[in-house]
Design an enzyme around this catalytic site. Structure first.
Site, short mmCIF file in Angstrom:
data_model
loop_
_atom_site.label_atom_id
_atom_site.label_comp_id
_atom_site.label_asym_id
_atom_site.label_seq_id
_atom_site.Cartn_x
_atom_site.Cartn_y
_atom_site.Cartn_z
N PHE A 48 70.87 -6.44 0.31
CA PHE A 48 72.11 -7.28 0.37
C PHE A 48 73.08 -6.44 0.51
O PHE A 48 73.15 -5.26 -0.15
CB PHE A 48 72.19 -8.27 -0.50
N ASP A 81 67.96 -6.68 -8.27
CA ASP A 81 68.83 -7.72 -7.92
C ASP A 81 67.68 -8.73 -7.63
O ASP A 81 67.00 -9.08 -6.53
CB ASP A 81 69.63 -7.47 -6.70
N TYR A 124 74.18 -19.32 -8.29
CA TYR A 124 74.75 -20.54 -7.42
C TYR A 124 73.52 -20.67 -6.39
O TYR A 124 73.74 -21.67 -5.45
CB TYR A 124 75.98 -20.39 -6.81
N LYS A 125 72.74 -20.03 -6.35
CA LYS A 125 71.41 -20.08 -5.63
C LYS A 125 70.42 -21.03 -5.91
O LYS A 125 70.63 -22.20 -6.34
CB LYS A 125 70.82 -19.01 -4.86
N ARG A 157 65.99 -19.65 7.87
CA ARG A 157 65.49 -19.66 6.66
C ARG A 157 65.60 -21.07 6.02
O ARG A 157 66.54 -21.80 6.04
CB ARG A 157 66.30 -18.81 5.81
C1 LIG Z 1 73.91 -13.82 -2.88
C2 LIG Z 1 73.57 -12.51 -3.26
C3 LIG Z 1 74.40 -11.79 -4.19
C4 LIG Z 1 75.90 -12.35 -4.45
O1 LIG Z 1 76.70 -11.38 -5.02
P1 LIG Z 1 78.16 -11.77 -5.62
O2 LIG Z 1 78.84 -10.83 -6.01
O3 LIG Z 1 77.77 -13.21 -6.59
O4 LIG Z 1 78.88 -12.90 -4.45
C5 LIG Z 1 74.30 -10.44 -4.43
N1 LIG Z 1 72.99 -10.01 -4.33
C6 LIG Z 1 72.17 -10.49 -3.44
C7 LIG Z 1 70.64 -10.05 -3.08
C8 LIG Z 1 72.49 -11.85 -3.05
O5 LIG Z 1 71.40 -12.38 -2.32
#
Ligand SMILES: *Cc1c(COP(=O)(O)O)cnc(C)c1O
Length: 417
Positions: free
Chosen positions: A129, A204, A229-230, A378
């Site tokens: 990410f 992560d 939030y996911k 997805r």
């Molecule tokens: C959604 C997501 C994030 C989000 O990071 P924020 O700092 O909370 O916006 C980070 N890493 C991964 C792998 C994600 O899917």
């Protein structure tokens, strides 16, 4: 020949589902659309609006500053963490809810690097990410400017990461589940190899927690972060979480030594003294409203056994694949995420040459999915609020969009994010 699956079969699976009653605890969107977007934003627990209104009226308007002593504002980061720790395979005292995933990554990557007293950071390039890459690059630039010789090393596939793990690697930063393909790491195998060369690993968990089983302690993981939030349904802007294995806690100062991580916050001491626990990784004031929203989901999570969660996710995703083949087989949609459940994260993805317009057309047909360039769609599957019947309905709508080729129409060619 195998009997084809029908709606009745899906309803039977729902009747046997031990988590079926939880669906009613979530609000459905007013449009009636099926929300296959748990990978971007999980659904809202029904209790949220009332809880938030209470916090505004009683907490802010009436109690105001006294909320700090009369309500659990200070304890909330620990309480929320204790309510989700079982989903991570962690003990409650090793998890804390605070800040964003990006900030928690920065805190733990730098902390791990400092425990190791420097060295290179190993990342995956193609499936990481973006924020995870930027954070590592930012840290390495900072220490380079201060005179350290650290570098970023990239490896692409899982095998390449295994091969690149050597004594020069101080820290490895990995996304447990690929946010595009949904491919999941073999955590214990990687941890074993990392231990052999003395590297520390930051995981992560954003695309796994709340969808599939995670075994941080069993795999002897060092550090982990993830977003709430996911699949965890913590709401827009929900605070993230972090995990530190007990052997790494209190080894040195946290990189961001904020007042909330102090041994005695309201002593307002001039000298920093870290709280001798995971609390030392909290920084500034907790996000009280966001914590209140998240607490509605955490109340539900506390009732959920992780084995049941994992089994239901497997059941839903297997049904998705079987129905995709049965109903949409000849229509050009091909699955790209792993079929083996232990190698898969929270979402399933399919490939179609018209993926963007197809996902737009799906919106009009009552299915919220997400498009990723160049040709992926997805579907984030939540064992908490999706039923097997939802899978049936989603596939029927996909079939409609593909078989009528309605997605070719002009109005679907402009693709939203
Ligand atoms: C959604 C997501 C994030 C989000 O990071 P924020 O700092 O909370 O916006 C980070 N890493 C991964 C792998 C994600 O899917």
């Amino acid at each position: 020949m195998k009997k084809s699956i029908d709606l009745n079969d899906c309803q039977t699976l729902d009747e046997q589902d031990p988590l079926r009653s939880l669906r009613a605890k979530f609000s459905q969107s007013e449009s009636g659309a099926i929300h296959y977007d748990a990978n971007s934003m999980g659904a809202m627990p029904k209790a949220v609006p009332e809880q938030v209104a209470w916090m505004l009226n009683e907490g802010w308007r009436n109690l105001s500053r006294q909320g700090w002593s009369k309500l659990d504002w200070l304890d909330k980061p620990k309480k929320l963490a204790a309510g989700i720790a079982h989903l991570l395979g962690a003990n409650p005292e090793d998890v804390i809810v605070c800040d964003s995933t990006s900030i928690n990554l920065y805190k733990l990557l730098s902390y791990a690097w400092r425990i190791r007293k420097g060295g290179n950071i190993l990342l995956t390039e193609s499936n990481h990410f973006p924020t995870d890459i930027y954070i590592a690059e930012g840290w390495v630039k900072t220490v380079q400017e201060l005179g350290s010789e650290a570098e970023i090393r990239f490896a692409d596939s899982h095998e390449e990461v295994m091969d690149s793990l050597n004594e020069e690697v101080a820290v490895v930063s990995l996304t447990y589940v690929d946010y595009r393909t949904s491919l999941r790491w073999e955590m214990s195998r990687l941890m074993q190899k990392a231990k052999e060369v003395g590297a520390l690993v930051v995981w992560d968990l954003s695309h796994a927690a709340g969808a599939v089983r995670i075994d941080l302690m069993e795999c002897d993981a060092d550090f982990a972060v993830g977003c709430s939030y996911k699949y965890l349904c913590g709401g827009p802007g929900a605070p993230a979480y972090l995990f530190i294995h007990p052997r790494h806690q209190n080894q040195t100062w946290p990189t961001i030594a904020g007042w909330m991580g102090h041994l005695d916050v309201f002593a307002f001491a001039q000298n920093y003294e870290a709280h001798p626990s995971i609390i030392s990784q909290t920084t500034g004031s907790p996000a009280i409203m966001a914590n209140e929203i998240f607490s509605a989901a955490v109340e539900i999570w506390q009732e959920v056994q992780v084995d049941e969660l994992d089994r239901k996710h497997e059941s839903l995703t297997q049904l998705f694949w079987e129905l995709l083949e049965q109903e949409c087989g000849p229509l050009g949609a091909e699955m790209t995420s792993p079929r083996n459940h232990s190698q898969q994260g929270g979402h399933v993805s399919i490939r179609h040459p018209g993926a963007g317009p197809v996902s737009e057309a799906l919106l009009e047909h009552g299915v919220v999915s997400s498009f990723r360039k160049p040709d992926s769609i997805r579907f984030g599957i939540s064992p908490l609020y999706h039923s097997h019947e939802d899978i049936w309905a989603g596939i029927q709508r996909l079939k409609e969009v593909l078989s009528t080729e309605v997605w070719q129409e002009e109005r679907f060619q402009k693709v939203s994010v």
